[in-house]
Design an enzyme around this catalytic site. Sequence first.
Site, PDB file in Angstrom:
ATOM      1  N   SER A   1     -14.350   2.223  20.127  1.00  0.00           N
ATOM      2  CA  SER A   1     -15.239   1.917  19.279  1.00  0.00           C
ATOM      3  C   SER A   1     -15.202   3.195  18.229  1.00  0.00           C
ATOM      4  O   SER A   1     -14.349   4.225  18.677  1.00  0.00           O
ATOM      5  CB  SER A   1     -16.663   2.281  19.893  1.00  0.00           C
ATOM      6  OG  SER A   1     -17.640   2.395  18.859  1.00  0.00           O
TER       7      SER A   1
ATOM      8  N   TYR B   1     -22.931   6.801  24.963  1.00  0.00           N
ATOM      9  CA  TYR B   1     -21.976   5.923  24.473  1.00  0.00           C
ATOM     10  C   TYR B   1     -20.764   6.543  23.842  1.00  0.00           C
ATOM     11  O   TYR B   1     -19.650   6.089  24.048  1.00  0.00           O
ATOM     12  CB  TYR B   1     -22.546   4.846  23.528  1.00  0.00           C
ATOM     13  CG  TYR B   1     -21.856   3.797  23.126  1.00  0.00           C
ATOM     14  CD1 TYR B   1     -21.469   2.708  24.090  1.00  0.00           C
ATOM     15  CD2 TYR B   1     -21.254   3.704  21.903  1.00  0.00           C
ATOM     16  CE1 TYR B   1     -20.725   1.837  23.635  1.00  0.00           C
ATOM     17  CE2 TYR B   1     -20.705   2.691  21.432  1.00  0.00           C
ATOM     18  CZ  TYR B   1     -20.256   1.589  22.072  1.00  0.00           C
ATOM     19  OH  TYR B   1     -19.225   0.517  21.777  1.00  0.00           O
TER      20      TYR B   1
END
Length: 273
Positions: A152, A165
């Site tokens: 990501s 995250y």
Amino acid sequence: MGTQLTSRVVVITGAGSGIGAAIAIKFVEESEPQTGLRLVITDRNGETLARTVETCLSGGRLIKENLVSVVGDITEAGTREELVKATLTGFGKLDVLVNCAGILIPGSSVPGADPKDADLMMETNVKSVYQLVLAFRESLIKSKGAIVNLSSVCAFKPSTNRLFYCMSKAALEQVTRCMALEYAKFGVRVNSVAPGVIHTDIHSHRDTYESTKVSGVNEYYDAQAAQNPMKRNGTPSEVADAVFFLASSKASFINGHSLVVDGGLSFAGPLLD
């Protein structure tokens, strides 16, 4: 191998929806009809995984005998063992491993955040990846295969309310680079794809999560698109294209690389929380 993965065995985790499903469909679309691909897909959601299976079989390019689905949580040893068994017993080898399974739990930097959320994201987004690679290690070395990990932009770009995250995806990038160094001598390539904001179910929590700037998933997508240099968000199929490229011979000298697919969002200001 050419751009088409002729007679290749491909394993994709997190293939029940979103990016994972798009990746599975991409491999099917690019395979030679009926004989060019053996596909093994897994997801913890059996209902959505069944839909991916149906889509993969619908075009006639892949026959039922060449597609295996495994329902289960990839963080559990039993699921990984079943996946390895289904792949190696059913098809005898593995050529491409796509680690797409991942989770995002919001609110990780606000007061009262549960440290267990960090453990769960590290288990899913990082630990399950290297455990699965180790489980397939001998087969990947034998086939001189390719590994693609789904990362990501949060691995590189700080963000509020995504501490755990971001931490997990940054760790995954280092896992990718270390494995790329370690496995290169065996002819195995390891790369990652780092998507920006993509329209998937991962942001569905915004219908109930009270953000400091936007509320609801539609408002979130609109706000992110507005600050993207391309004035839109990405699609799962655009990420799938990048994954397929890194798994193909067109990327035969690309190793330890992170291919960012974000429309330029990485350098266009902070990610919205």
